[in-house]
Scaffold this motif. Sequence first.
Motif, PDB file in Angstrom:
ATOM      1  N   ALA A  43      20.853   0.250 -51.013  1.00  0.00           N
ATOM      2  CA  ALA A  43      22.346   1.164 -51.005  1.00  0.00           C
ATOM      3  C   ALA A  43      22.895   0.918 -52.261  1.00  0.00           C
ATOM      4  N   ALA A  44      22.842  -0.250 -53.052  1.00  0.00           N
ATOM      5  CA  ALA A  44      23.625  -0.209 -54.532  1.00  0.00           C
ATOM      6  C   ALA A  44      23.220   0.741 -55.459  1.00  0.00           C
ATOM      7  N   TYR A  45      21.618   1.373 -55.338  1.00  0.00           N
ATOM      8  CA  TYR A  45      21.165   2.345 -56.274  1.00  0.00           C
ATOM      9  C   TYR A  45      21.706   3.696 -55.500  1.00  0.00           C
ATOM     10  N   LEU A  46      22.344   3.989 -54.654  1.00  0.00           N
ATOM     11  CA  LEU A  46      22.463   5.284 -54.109  1.00  0.00           C
ATOM     12  C   LEU A  46      24.093   5.714 -54.353  1.00  0.00           C
ATOM     13  N   PRO A  47      24.329   6.856 -54.473  1.00  0.00           N
ATOM     14  CA  PRO A  47      23.456   8.077 -54.891  1.00  0.00           C
ATOM     15  C   PRO A  47      22.589   8.069 -56.101  1.00  0.00           C
ATOM     16  N   CYS A  48      21.738   8.904 -56.143  1.00  0.00           N
ATOM     17  CA  CYS A  48      21.235   9.293 -57.676  1.00  0.00           C
ATOM     18  C   CYS A  48      22.252   9.640 -58.492  1.00  0.00           C
ATOM     19  N   ARG A  49      22.250   9.121 -59.935  1.00  0.00           N
ATOM     20  CA  ARG A  49      23.038   9.435 -60.758  1.00  0.00           C
ATOM     21  C   ARG A  49      22.356  10.173 -62.044  1.00  0.00           C
ATOM     22  N   ILE A  50      23.040  11.135 -62.661  1.00  0.00           N
ATOM     23  CA  ILE A  50      22.777  11.927 -64.020  1.00  0.00           C
ATOM     24  C   ILE A  50      23.943  11.803 -64.529  1.00  0.00           C
ATOM     25  N   ALA A  51      23.872  11.456 -65.924  1.00  0.00           N
ATOM     26  CA  ALA A  51      24.932  11.464 -66.839  1.00  0.00           C
ATOM     27  C   ALA A  51      24.766  12.432 -67.888  1.00  0.00           C
ATOM     28  N   LEU A  52      25.461  13.259 -68.311  1.00  0.00           N
ATOM     29  CA  LEU A  52      25.489  14.077 -69.366  1.00  0.00           C
ATOM     30  C   LEU A  52      26.621  13.562 -70.251  1.00  0.00           C
ATOM     31  N   LEU A  53      26.175  13.105 -71.601  1.00  0.00           N
ATOM     32  CA  LEU A  53      27.045  12.347 -72.431  1.00  0.00           C
ATOM     33  C   LEU A  53      27.048  12.903 -73.677  1.00  0.00           C
ATOM     34  N   GLU A  54      28.090  13.280 -74.160  1.00  0.00           N
ATOM     35  CA  GLU A  54      28.200  13.464 -75.774  1.00  0.00           C
ATOM     36  C   GLU A  54      28.350  12.003 -76.482  1.00  0.00           C
ATOM     37  N   ASP A  55      27.031  11.806 -77.618  1.00  0.00           N
ATOM     38  CA  ASP A  55      27.279  10.384 -78.272  1.00  0.00           C
ATOM     39  C   ASP A  55      28.239  10.573 -79.344  1.00  0.00           C
ATOM     40  N   GLY A  56      28.226   9.501 -80.152  1.00  0.00           N
ATOM     41  CA  GLY A  56      29.307   9.446 -80.938  1.00  0.00           C
ATOM     42  C   GLY A  56      29.214  10.253 -82.327  1.00  0.00           C
ATOM     43  N   TYR A  97      23.859  12.677 -56.964  1.00  0.00           N
ATOM     44  CA  TYR A  97      22.977  13.448 -55.899  1.00  0.00           C
ATOM     45  C   TYR A  97      22.275  12.759 -55.127  1.00  0.00           C
ATOM     46  N   CYS A  98      21.784  13.173 -53.792  1.00  0.00           N
ATOM     47  CA  CYS A  98      21.315  12.566 -52.831  1.00  0.00           C
ATOM     48  C   CYS A  98      20.632  13.343 -51.873  1.00  0.00           C
ATOM     49  N   ASN A  99      19.236  12.780 -51.586  1.00  0.00           N
ATOM     50  CA  ASN A  99      18.410  13.231 -50.471  1.00  0.00           C
ATOM     51  C   ASN A  99      18.718  12.350 -49.336  1.00  0.00           C
ATOM     52  N   PRO A 100      19.939  12.875 -48.527  1.00  0.00           N
ATOM     53  CA  PRO A 100      20.209  11.736 -47.331  1.00  0.00           C
ATOM     54  C   PRO A 100      18.914  11.208 -46.493  1.00  0.00           C
ATOM     55  N   ALA A 140      10.218  12.774 -59.109  1.00  0.00           N
ATOM     56  CA  ALA A 140       9.813  13.902 -59.854  1.00  0.00           C
ATOM     57  C   ALA A 140      10.875  14.698 -59.984  1.00  0.00           C
ATOM     58  N   ILE A 141      11.895  14.947 -58.984  1.00  0.00           N
ATOM     59  CA  ILE A 141      12.943  15.861 -59.005  1.00  0.00           C
ATOM     60  C   ILE A 141      13.878  15.365 -60.229  1.00  0.00           C
ATOM     61  N   LEU A 174      18.542  19.023 -53.793  1.00  0.00           N
ATOM     62  CA  LEU A 174      19.487  17.697 -53.834  1.00  0.00           C
ATOM     63  C   LEU A 174      20.822  17.863 -53.340  1.00  0.00           C
ATOM     64  N   LYS A 175      21.294  17.164 -52.727  1.00  0.00           N
ATOM     65  CA  LYS A 175      22.626  17.123 -52.017  1.00  0.00           C
ATOM     66  C   LYS A 175      23.792  16.762 -53.208  1.00  0.00           C
ATOM     67  N   ASP A 176      24.521  17.709 -53.658  1.00  0.00           N
ATOM     68  CA  ASP A 176      25.770  17.147 -54.555  1.00  0.00           C
ATOM     69  C   ASP A 176      26.819  16.446 -53.895  1.00  0.00           C
TER      70      ASP A 176
END
Length: 192
Positions: free
Chosen positions: A131-144, A114-117, A178-179, A86-88
Amino acid sequence: MAFIRNALALVGLLALAGGLALFIKARAVLADLDPGAGETYAAMTKILIQTGNPAEATVWKAQVKQGLSFDDVDQAIRSLAAGMNLKDVGALPLGDQVGAMQGKPWRRLKIYLYCNPLTAAHMIDYSEAFAAYLPCRIALLEDGSGRLWIYTLNMDLLIHGGKTLPPELKAEALQVRAIMRKVLEEGAEGAF
């Protein structure tokens, strides 16, 4: 009295005809949808009803294994994504930005892009709205309460929620799906 009875009968007949026409139209529309559409919408609807939150209904999330630090999971996410080609294309340390703007520390939150161009280009060739859903997003979050979570978009709606994608495009989209699931699940375990 006969006039009222006839008028009500006519209204009933028109309502029945309208309902039948709507049913026939709905069947025709549903017949054009991907075979997984019903299951996809049912799962989303269940979450929406349970939580009342449309965002919860459209994401996947995994709680990070106890004992892993934010930095551990950050490294795992980056390593997993790189290992799967996955391209950062960027990262947003949003929690740090909020803290800087408020003048005091805030929860940890980092959004990875991230994106697979080539897959992205194929999706846009199919429908420019993707295009509105690109690139793929992953969020790392600390909750309350200080627990860490990983979130990403539930891609099932994009893959199965409308008309069946062309076979080659669907195969590419399922591979990206899957990725993203693997980064979510293994990242939450701190795997590399």
